[in-house]
Write an enzyme that holds these catalytic residues in place. Structure first.
Site, PDB file in Angstrom:
ATOM      1  N   HIS A 216       0.831  -1.203   0.000  1.00  0.00           N
ATOM      2  CA  HIS A 216       0.000   0.000   0.000  1.00  0.00           C
ATOM      3  C   HIS A 216       0.871   1.260   0.000  1.00  0.00           C
ATOM      4  O   HIS A 216       0.712   2.139  -0.858  1.00  0.00           O
ATOM      5  CB  HIS A 216      -0.906  -0.003   1.235  1.00  0.00           C
ATOM      6  CG  HIS A 216      -1.855   1.143   1.307  1.00  0.00           C
ATOM      7  ND1 HIS A 216      -3.164   1.056   0.886  1.00  0.00           N
ATOM      8  CD2 HIS A 216      -1.687   2.422   1.735  1.00  0.00           C
ATOM      9  CE1 HIS A 216      -3.759   2.223   1.062  1.00  0.00           C
ATOM     10  NE2 HIS A 216      -2.885   3.070   1.581  1.00  0.00           N
ATOM     11  N   GLU A 217       1.793   1.334   0.957  1.00  0.00           N
ATOM     12  CA  GLU A 217       2.611   2.538   1.079  1.00  0.00           C
ATOM     13  C   GLU A 217       3.661   2.636  -0.028  1.00  0.00           C
ATOM     14  O   GLU A 217       3.970   3.737  -0.504  1.00  0.00           O
ATOM     15  CB  GLU A 217       3.284   2.580   2.451  1.00  0.00           C
ATOM     16  CG  GLU A 217       2.298   2.625   3.619  1.00  0.00           C
ATOM     17  CD  GLU A 217       1.321   3.785   3.538  1.00  0.00           C
ATOM     18  OE1 GLU A 217       1.684   4.830   2.965  1.00  0.00           O
ATOM     19  OE2 GLU A 217       0.190   3.653   4.050  1.00  0.00           O
TER      20      GLU A 217
ATOM     21  N   HIS B 105       1.967   4.131  -2.999  1.00  0.00           N
ATOM     22  CA  HIS B 105       1.861   5.587  -2.855  1.00  0.00           C
ATOM     23  C   HIS B 105       3.181   6.261  -3.241  1.00  0.00           C
ATOM     24  O   HIS B 105       3.198   7.231  -4.002  1.00  0.00           O
ATOM     25  CB  HIS B 105       1.536   5.948  -1.398  1.00  0.00           C
ATOM     26  CG  HIS B 105       0.105   5.761  -1.018  1.00  0.00           C
ATOM     27  ND1 HIS B 105      -0.949   6.101  -1.844  1.00  0.00           N
ATOM     28  CD2 HIS B 105      -0.460   5.305   0.134  1.00  0.00           C
ATOM     29  CE1 HIS B 105      -2.097   5.847  -1.232  1.00  0.00           C
ATOM     30  NE2 HIS B 105      -1.825   5.365  -0.033  1.00  0.00           N
TER      31      HIS B 105
END
Length: 208
Positions: free
Chosen positions: A23-24, A27
């Protein structure tokens, strides 16, 4: 909502790490691609779990199956297009989680067809990867700062409303904990979870 089954908690650790890291990292990767090198300079453009894990968020993900990671800091002023950059970066994290969940679900189907599940351990680990990544995606799309959903919403709201929404961030943790302790959270998220599973099932239907 809360699950204190030790077997599930242990089997869920790979899913937890994968959900948070992907997820990160997504990003950071998309922000870098859109012109902002802030995540790279802060050491977030990496798959090292230690760069992304938030201890409280990880604990909540383990026991409640909804949690958060350490937010990737970005500077929207560096984006070639502010709105496009914000939208792409905000969507990148949940999208990465849904892709991982779908891949894990495909692996379950393939392993099951090939009769490669010699026990329940691998099947349980893959199930936890699917569940944690779906839940992590849904949770982060809630329109509550600093979650991704609020960043997406802010791209379409007038500036005055953006300031009001951003002012909620100081209360976000309390609001999230309160929601998790009440049935309201389940009423919102469980139907969305089922919707994602339905879409995945339709995509896999030709292979079942």
């Amino acid at each position: 909502m809360f699950d204190f089954n030790i077997l599930h908690i242990v089997a869920g650790i790979p899913g937890l790490l994968i959900a948070m890291v992907m997820h990160e990292y997504a990003h950071a990767l998309v922000a870098d691609y859109m012109g902002d090198d802030t995540p790279r300079l802060m050491g977030r453009l990496t798959l090292n779990p230690m760069a992304h894990i938030d201890p409280i968020g990880a604990l909540m993900l383990l026991v409640a199956r909804f949690g958060w990671a350490k937010p990737v800091m970005i500077n929207p002023n560096n984006f070639r297009s502010w709105r496009k950059g914000e939208l792409c970066v905000a969507f990148a994290g949940p999208a990465a989680n849904l892709i991982v969940a779908f891949v894990a679900l495909v692996a379950q189907v393939v392993f099951s067809r090939l009769d490669l599940f010699t026990g329940t351990a691998l099947q349980l680990v893959l199930s936890m990867i699917v569940i944690y990544n779906i839940n992590f995606a849904i949770f982060n799309l809630l329109p509550l700062p600093p979650l991704d959903g609020s960043r997406i919403l802010m791209c379409f709201l007038p500036s005055e409303w953006n300031y009001r929404l951003a002012s909620l961030e100081r209360y976000s943790f309390i609001i999230l904990i309160a929601l998790m302790m009440t049935p309201v959270f389940s009423y919102i998220l469980i139907p969305l979870q089922r919707l994602v599973f339905s879409v995945f099932s339709l995509a896999l239907l030709p292979f079942l």
